[in-house]
Design an enzyme around this catalytic site. Structure first.
Site, short mmCIF file in Angstrom:
data_model
loop_
_atom_site.label_atom_id
_atom_site.label_comp_id
_atom_site.label_asym_id
_atom_site.label_seq_id
_atom_site.Cartn_x
_atom_site.Cartn_y
_atom_site.Cartn_z
N ASN A 15 0.84 -1.21 0.00
CA ASN A 15 0.00 0.00 0.00
C ASN A 15 0.87 1.25 0.00
O ASN A 15 0.53 2.25 -0.64
CB ASN A 15 -0.95 0.00 1.20
CG ASN A 15 -2.19 -0.83 0.93
OD1 ASN A 15 -3.05 -0.43 0.15
ND2 ASN A 15 -2.28 -2.00 1.56
N HIS A 111 -8.02 -0.90 6.19
CA HIS A 111 -8.33 -2.17 6.86
C HIS A 111 -8.92 -3.12 5.82
O HIS A 111 -9.80 -2.72 5.04
CB HIS A 111 -9.33 -1.93 7.99
CG HIS A 111 -9.69 -3.19 8.71
ND1 HIS A 111 -8.84 -3.80 9.59
CD2 HIS A 111 -10.79 -3.98 8.62
CE1 HIS A 111 -9.40 -4.92 10.04
NE2 HIS A 111 -10.59 -5.04 9.47
N ASP A 147 -10.22 -0.04 14.58
CA ASP A 147 -10.90 -0.17 13.29
C ASP A 147 -12.34 0.35 13.32
O ASP A 147 -13.24 -0.22 12.69
CB ASP A 147 -10.89 -1.65 12.83
CG ASP A 147 -9.49 -2.19 12.68
OD1 ASP A 147 -8.58 -1.42 12.35
OD2 ASP A 147 -9.29 -3.41 12.90
N GLU A 176 -7.30 -2.42 -2.57
CA GLU A 176 -6.66 -1.51 -1.59
C GLU A 176 -5.75 -0.53 -2.30
O GLU A 176 -5.69 0.66 -1.96
CB GLU A 176 -5.85 -2.31 -0.57
CG GLU A 176 -6.68 -3.18 0.36
CD GLU A 176 -5.83 -3.84 1.43
OE1 GLU A 176 -4.88 -3.22 1.93
OE2 GLU A 176 -6.13 -5.00 1.77
C1 GRF Z 1 -3.13 -4.70 4.04
O1 GRF Z 1 -3.98 -5.75 3.72
C2 GRF Z 1 -3.82 -3.67 4.89
O2 GRF Z 1 -5.18 -3.54 4.60
C3 GRF Z 1 -3.64 -4.24 6.27
O3 GRF Z 1 -2.34 -4.80 6.26
C4 GRF Z 1 -1.99 -5.15 4.94
C5 GRF Z 1 -0.71 -4.45 4.64
O4 GRF Z 1 -0.17 -4.86 3.41
N1 GRF Z 1 -3.85 -3.23 7.28
P1 GRF Z 1 1.02 -4.03 2.77
O5 GRF Z 1 2.15 -3.99 3.79
O6 GRF Z 1 0.52 -2.66 2.43
O7 GRF Z 1 1.42 -4.80 1.54
#
Ligand code: GRF
Length: 215
Positions: A15, A111, A147, A176
């Site tokens: 992300n 989340h 959350d 995401e």
């Molecule tokens: C994601 O699925 C986010 O929604 C959750 O933790 C994960 C993190 O993945 N909070 P990344 O480190 O961004 O690949």
């Protein structure tokens, strides 16, 4: 003038990668000005360093259970870097009211579920066990309750026959990566995104044609 945004991570940072990529567009309202990790093995730190983004590694283990001292160190790093908004992106340590209070209204989280369903961990396995037909992800403001803060944007995906936690997680993760940059843009500008960008609030980017929705 771009707003100075920090991203807090604990792991791989996909992300974070999506936010960095979005921020490189000249008209995107944020620059990723700092990445903070609470683990020295967080893969996202290398990603940030490759993109010449300042990083701070503040392992919570060094603070021997003193959560306040750890959060004050994070707060200090954020303030030293002139940060205006914080994005939690896979930051796997629960924050106390100390840091939440200092960044109230200026701290976002992503989340991997359609909140208020499935707060906490193991969201994909729990969604499958519950038999939901739609699953997804949520960007929300961070409050003291886990959350549970005000929802800024959500992205939905179908649950398909044959899904397991890994396949469902991958489908959600792809959303995401679209949702978080869109939600941050909306949060910072307070207005509709430019033509061609996804609208926030509810985002359904997964093509459903031919989808074998779980019976
Ligand atoms: C994601 O699925 C986010 O929604 C959750 O933790 C994960 C993190 O993945 N909070 P990344 O480190 O961004 O690949």
């Amino acid at each position: 003038m771009k707003r100075r945004v920090a991203v807090l991570i604990s792991g791989r940072g996909s992300n974070l990668g999506a936010l960095i990529a979005a921020s490189q567009a000249p008209d995107y309202p944020a620059e990723i000005a700092l990445v903070v990790a609470n683990r020295d093995d967080a893969g996202g730190i290398d990603l940030a360093a490759e993109r010449q983004i300042p990083t701070r590694v503040l392992p919570h283990r060094r603070y021997a259970g003193d959560r306040a001292a750890h959060e004050l160190a994070i707060d200090g790093a954020l303030n030293d870097a002139g940060i205006e908004v914080v994005c939690l992106a896979g930051y796997m340590r629960r924050l106390t009211p100390l840091l939440v209070g200092r960044w109230r209204g200026r701290m976002l989280n992503i989340h991997p579920s359609l909140l208020p369903a499935f707060p906490g961990l193991d969201t994909h396995a729990r969604a499958l066990a519950a038999g939901v037909k739609l699953h997804g992800c949520t960007v929300h403001l961070v409050t003291e309750d886990l959350d549970s803060g005000p929802i800024l944007a959500q992205g939905a995906v179908p649950v398909l026959a044959g899904d397991n936690a890994e396949t469902l997680a991958a489908r959600v993760l792809a959303v995401e990566h679209i949702l978080y940059p869109s939600a941050l843009r909306l949060f910072l500008t307070g207005g509709p995104p430019p033509a061609g960008c996804s609208t926030a609030a509810l985002l359904n980017p997964a093509p459903l044609a031919g989808a074998n929705v779980r019976a």
